[in-house]
Design an enzyme around this catalytic site. Structure first.
Site, PDB file in Angstrom:
ATOM      1  N   ASP A 103       5.228   3.511   5.648  1.00  0.00           N
ATOM      2  CA  ASP A 103       4.521   4.787   5.699  1.00  0.00           C
ATOM      3  C   ASP A 103       4.571   5.471   4.339  1.00  0.00           C
ATOM      4  O   ASP A 103       5.518   5.292   3.576  1.00  0.00           O
ATOM      5  CB  ASP A 103       5.098   5.695   6.789  1.00  0.00           C
ATOM      6  CG  ASP A 103       6.582   5.989   6.587  1.00  0.00           C
ATOM      7  OD1 ASP A 103       7.352   5.028   6.416  1.00  0.00           O
ATOM      8  OD2 ASP A 103       6.975   7.179   6.600  1.00  0.00           O
ATOM      9  N   GLU A 168       9.770   6.572   7.945  1.00  0.00           N
ATOM     10  CA  GLU A 168      10.899   6.962   7.096  1.00  0.00           C
ATOM     11  C   GLU A 168      10.687   8.339   6.497  1.00  0.00           C
ATOM     12  O   GLU A 168      11.641   9.123   6.382  1.00  0.00           O
ATOM     13  CB  GLU A 168      11.090   5.930   5.968  1.00  0.00           C
ATOM     14  CG  GLU A 168      12.365   6.130   5.155  1.00  0.00           C
ATOM     15  CD  GLU A 168      12.222   7.131   4.001  1.00  0.00           C
ATOM     16  OE1 GLU A 168      13.252   7.571   3.457  1.00  0.00           O
ATOM     17  OE2 GLU A 168      11.064   7.471   3.648  1.00  0.00           O
TER      18      GLU A 168
END
Length: 422
Positions: A103, A168
């Site tokens: 991400d 994350e």
């Protein structure tokens, strides 16, 4: 350089163009929160080519809620899959997790970018685009390291567990889901953007909110009211003093070159409702660093105690105390023993590849390493090719040379740590 190390070096040099193409394709997929599935499909295809055992799943919030470390603002991880690829060893060796988040943060104001934020443009030895340095370049370095070993018919004793995780940037739910699914190892490496420094220790962080109260009045007779903005200024100054007190205690040599080891950042202030009214409420939101030697609970308690001292500075806070709350994301701190074998091995391989000693520091930000270490009981080092100063910045880029250097160092570290199967 022995014959095997030379073969790994030559393989990576020969396949640099392949690595650049892979990274470019990864960056061109704008894998912001909720949009990870397309780039994860590319990761899956690559792991299939390498012959790894693949596990793909969408984490379930109901399975993660039981963990105190779990945070998310999402109601579902639908279309946001985790991907894990396992290279099984022959047995008798140590296992290793290679963990990287897929991400990326949003691109921000596109007018600040010279090119499209997801262009993947290559220029002067750099590849540009959101996520190039944080941390798709590190992910590609891991994949190249594995591909080099597999292509050279090198077999390992210990398992290697490659993890391409979501979320994350919002607190680590993807890595927590891997732990919940049973993925543990003897150690882990996360190639976050460290400028090729080795981070055996990582600070954590938490988001906080402070509500400051005043008393409303007409702006023409403001002296009859109490401005929450003016009181908030005292709160900010008090927090700045708290930052100085906390950092004065830091003696760890891994922090010696970091100006503020444990920062307190004021990220948002909002208050007031009308230009001609004295504001009666202000909200301050920020982020506080948590040292590797601390727990989140300890820092919460110390912060609350410090803010209670506001009444000693201004009696207004005795009858109108501030409200402190902890919200949103948090990242666990972690630390690895400096004598740990993985620290020794990674340092040695760095020295062999680059001909110099690495810089060992403590990280200035949190990573999923805190989850792996504290929840997954997997000691974790952070080491990667990206530029720390480019993470989350406009015109983000990564120096391609460092991607390939990191890949070579990681390949040799995997080989030494897991052990070669004869």
């Amino acid at each position: 350089m022995n014959e095997q190390a030379r073969a790994i070096h030559e393989w990576i040099q020969k396949h640099e163009a392949k690595g650049i193409r892979m990274l470019k394709r990864f960056v061109q997929e704008a894998s912001t929160q909720g949009n990870e599935k397309n780039v994860q499909a590319m990761v899956v295809e690559k792991l299939r080519q390498l012959g790894l055992e693949i596990d793909i799943w969408e984490p379930k919030i109901r399975d993660l809620k039981k963990h105190e470390a779990f945070v998310t603002a999402r109601s579902s991880f639908r279309d946001s899959p985790n991907v894990v690829g396992v290279w099984k060893g022959s047995g008798g060796g140590r296992s290793l997790i290679l963990n990287g988040h897929i991400d990326v943060v949003p691109e921000g104001d596109v007018k600040l970018w010279e090119d499209d934020p997801f262009s993947g443009k290559v220029k002067d030895g750099r590849l540009y685009g959101r996520g190039s340095t944080d941390m798709k370049g590190g992910n590609v370095a891991m994949i190249l390291a594995l591909e080099a070993l597999i292509s050279l018919d090198i077999s390992l004793k210990g398992d290697v567990i490659f993890q391409s995780v979501i979320e994350e940037e919002s607190g680590g739910a993807g890595t927590l889901a891997c732990i919940e699914r049973g993925y543990r190892a003897d150690a882990a490496i996360i190639p976050e953007p460290t400028n090729m420094k080795i981070f055996p220790k990582q600070q954590g962080s938490m988001w906080f909110r402070v509500v400051v109260h005043g008393m409303s009045a007409h702006g023409g007779t403001r002296y009859e009211g109490v401005s929450a903005i003016e009181k908030a200024m005292k709160v900010v100054q008090h927090l700045q003093e708290f930052e100085k007190v906390r950092n004065a205690r830091i003696t760890d040599p891994l922090y010696q070159s970091i100006p503020i080891p444990l920062p307190i950042n004021i990220g948002k202030i909002a208050g007031g409702s009308w230009p001609s009214s004295v504001p009666d409420e202000v909200t301050i939101e920020g982020r506080i660093g948590v040292g590797p030697h601390e727990t989140l609970t300890q820092v919460r308690e110390e912060t609350a105690t410090w803010l209670q001292k506001l009444s000693e500075i201004d009696s207004w806070f005795e009858s109108h105390p501030i409200q402190l709350e902890w919200f949103g994301a948090h990242w666990l701190p972690s630390q690895m023993n400096m004598e740990h074998d993985l620290v020794t091995i990674l340092t040695a391989q760095f020295r062999d590849v680059l001909g110099k000693d690495p810089i060992l520091e403590a990280s200035p930000w949190g990573t999923d390493g805190g989850l792996l270490t504290n929840v997954g009981h997997t000691p974790t080092i952070v080491f990667g090719p990206g530029q720390t100063e480019m993470a989350h910045f406009p015109n983000e880029y990564i120096e391609l040379k460092k991607v390939f250097e990191a890949a070579e160092i990681l390949a040799l570290t995997i080989l030494e740590w897991c052990g070669q199967s004869k």
